[in-house]
Design a protein around this motif. Structure first.
Motif, PDB file in Angstrom:
ATOM      1  N   CYS A  84      -7.089 -74.008   1.718  1.00  0.00           N
ATOM      2  CA  CYS A  84      -8.002 -74.932   0.406  1.00  0.00           C
ATOM      3  C   CYS A  84      -6.853 -76.304  -0.482  1.00  0.00           C
ATOM      4  CB  CYS A  84      -7.186 -74.255  -1.487  1.00  0.00           C
ATOM      5  SG  CYS A  84      -7.892 -74.350  -2.871  1.00  0.00           S
ATOM      6  N   CYS A  90     -12.763 -72.839   1.527  1.00  0.00           N
ATOM      7  CA  CYS A  90     -11.586 -71.169   1.603  1.00  0.00           C
ATOM      8  C   CYS A  90     -12.955 -70.624   2.374  1.00  0.00           C
ATOM      9  CB  CYS A  90     -11.337 -71.508   0.393  1.00  0.00           C
ATOM     10  SG  CYS A  90     -11.623 -70.700  -0.789  1.00  0.00           S
ATOM     11  N   CYS A 143     -15.483 -77.239  -2.883  1.00  0.00           N
ATOM     12  CA  CYS A 143     -15.730 -77.381  -1.539  1.00  0.00           C
ATOM     13  C   CYS A 143     -16.339 -76.324  -0.786  1.00  0.00           C
ATOM     14  CB  CYS A 143     -14.527 -77.911  -1.635  1.00  0.00           C
ATOM     15  SG  CYS A 143     -12.984 -76.898  -1.122  1.00  0.00           S
ATOM     16  N   CYS A 189     -11.226 -75.605  -9.331  1.00  0.00           N
ATOM     17  CA  CYS A 189     -11.923 -75.184  -8.690  1.00  0.00           C
ATOM     18  C   CYS A 189     -12.978 -76.122  -8.315  1.00  0.00           C
ATOM     19  CB  CYS A 189     -12.296 -73.316  -7.719  1.00  0.00           C
ATOM     20  SG  CYS A 189     -13.937 -73.664  -6.494  1.00  0.00           S
TER      21      CYS A 189
HETATM   22  S1  SF4 Z   1     -11.102 -74.222  -0.767  1.00  0.00           S
HETATM   23 FE1  SF4 Z   1     -12.021 -72.349  -2.387  1.00  0.00          FE
HETATM   24  S2  SF4 Z   1     -11.055 -72.291  -3.783  1.00  0.00           S
HETATM   25 FE2  SF4 Z   1     -10.256 -73.887  -2.913  1.00  0.00          FE
HETATM   26  S3  SF4 Z   1     -10.807 -75.533  -4.216  1.00  0.00           S
HETATM   27 FE3  SF4 Z   1     -12.386 -75.501  -2.218  1.00  0.00          FE
HETATM   28  S4  SF4 Z   1     -13.849 -73.770  -2.980  1.00  0.00           S
HETATM   29 FE4  SF4 Z   1     -12.120 -73.622  -4.545  1.00  0.00          FE
END
Ligand code: SF4
Lengths: 115, 234
Positions: B212, B151, B148, B145
């Protein structure tokens, strides 16, 4: 962390488990009642009354009624904490839910048990 | 190509608005959304956006691209702008600082809550704490992870309770430390999560899984946490 005094048990896990358990009770009861109605053609008032005079049926019905109330309370509490942000409104909504459920529960016990 | 971008400068604008740009896409090339932003920036230097590595590693350029959260640098136009129009908005649910740049403080606060570091109360060994290959394999699908926030900001439960629900990203990391054979704080970690909000606001909507950019599965990790809570308490 976000613990509130008004949820069912103060533990997210117990609320979650209670919701799953009560859902199973309600599902089984639905199958039971629908099954009884389908397997009793020409069902009349006399038979229906006799059916509900059986203690087992009454206990199962009461268990289901309590399950409905517990399930609905947890669900409504979650909905209110998701969507209603002003605390006064949220409390008013929760109190209304509580009173409604309480009245239906007592009324339901009165009907099932014919006290 | 017509590109519509969310604009808001709190110092000069009373409300956010959408601004349209006409962008020439070089023929025969499948640009990434981040390249399109760079082309717009050449036309209009007042546009603010965040970026760093431009290859899906730093997690800075999470955006809402034609309605779906993703990283601008690894989302090709061929994938997101099939109708020939591109709509770029900030990640939903967090405060906007300016244009498509959001304030991630709440997101980081939730991350901090799960104590994202190894805790071990046994004396440190002379060299390092070893893991078997099997123990190490349990961290696959968790450690990748990049925070970012694609999610968590696509999750309705996080929108409604961003102060109390940890959110998919934080919970994926919570499980990353619960699953680590070198961590000895498992019980304390679980005790911190057993309230009605932190974990249990997850209603299995699975938006996190569908957005994700690293292909991770926070919903599955949340399911593992729930099972651990269950076997600890029942
Ligand atoms: S979407 Fe969520 S789980 Fe996937 S990399 Fe980004 S923060 Fe991490």
């Amino acid at each position: 962390m976000g613990v509130s005094i008004t949820n069912f048990s103060r533990s997210g896990l117990s609320d979650w488990l209670i919701q799953r358990f009560t859902a199973v009770v309600m599902a089984v009861y639905t199958v039971f009642i629908v099954g009884y109605i389908l397997s009793t053609p020409g069902l009349d008032y006399g038979q229906w009354k006799e059916f509900f005079e059986c203690t087992g049926v009454r206990i199962f019905t009461l268990l289901t009624l309590i399950s409905v109330v517990a399930h609905a309370w947890i669900g409504m509490w979650i909905i209110s904490t998701d969507y209603i942000k002003p605390a006064v409104l949220r409390f008013a909504f929760q109190a209304t839910c509580f009173l409604t459920m309480f009245v239906f529960l007592v009324w339901g016990i009165d009907i099932i048990w014919g006290l | 190509m017509l590109v519509s971008v969310y604009r808001y400068n709190p110092e000069t604008d009373s409300a956010p608005y959408m601004q349209d740009y006409q962008v020439e896409i070089p023929a025969g090339k499948d640009l990434m959304v981040l390249d399109v932003l760079a082309l717009i920036k050449e036309q209009d230097s007042s546009l603010a956006y965040r970026r760093s590595c431009r290859e899906g590693v730093c997690g800075s350029d999470g955006l809402n691209i034609n309605g779906k959260n993703g990283l601008a640098c690894v989302t090709p136009l061929s994938e997101c702008a099939k109708g020939g129009k591109l709509v770029l908005r900030p990640l939903p649910g967090l405060p906007v600082i300016r244009d498509i740049v959001i304030d991630m403080s709440l997101f980081y606060k939730q991350y901090e809550k799960i104590k994202p570091y190894l805790q071990n109360n046994t004396p440190a060994p002379a060299i390092e704490r070893l893991q078997s290959p099997e123990e190490r394999a349990k961290l696959d699908g968790l450690y990748e992870c990049i925070l970012c926030a694609c999610c968590s900001t696509s999750c309705p439960s996080f929108w409604w309770n961003p102060e109390k629900f940890i959110g998919p990203a934080g919970l994926l990391q919570a499980y990353r430390f619960l699953a680590d054979s070198r961590d000895t704080a498992t019980d304390d970690r679980l005790a911190d999560l057993d309230d009605p909000f932190s974990v249990f606001r997850c209603r299995g909507i699975m938006n996190c899984v569908s957005v994700c950019p690293k292909g991770l599965n926070p919903t599955r990790a949340i399911g593992h946490i729930r099972n651990m809570l269950l076997s600890r308490n029942v």
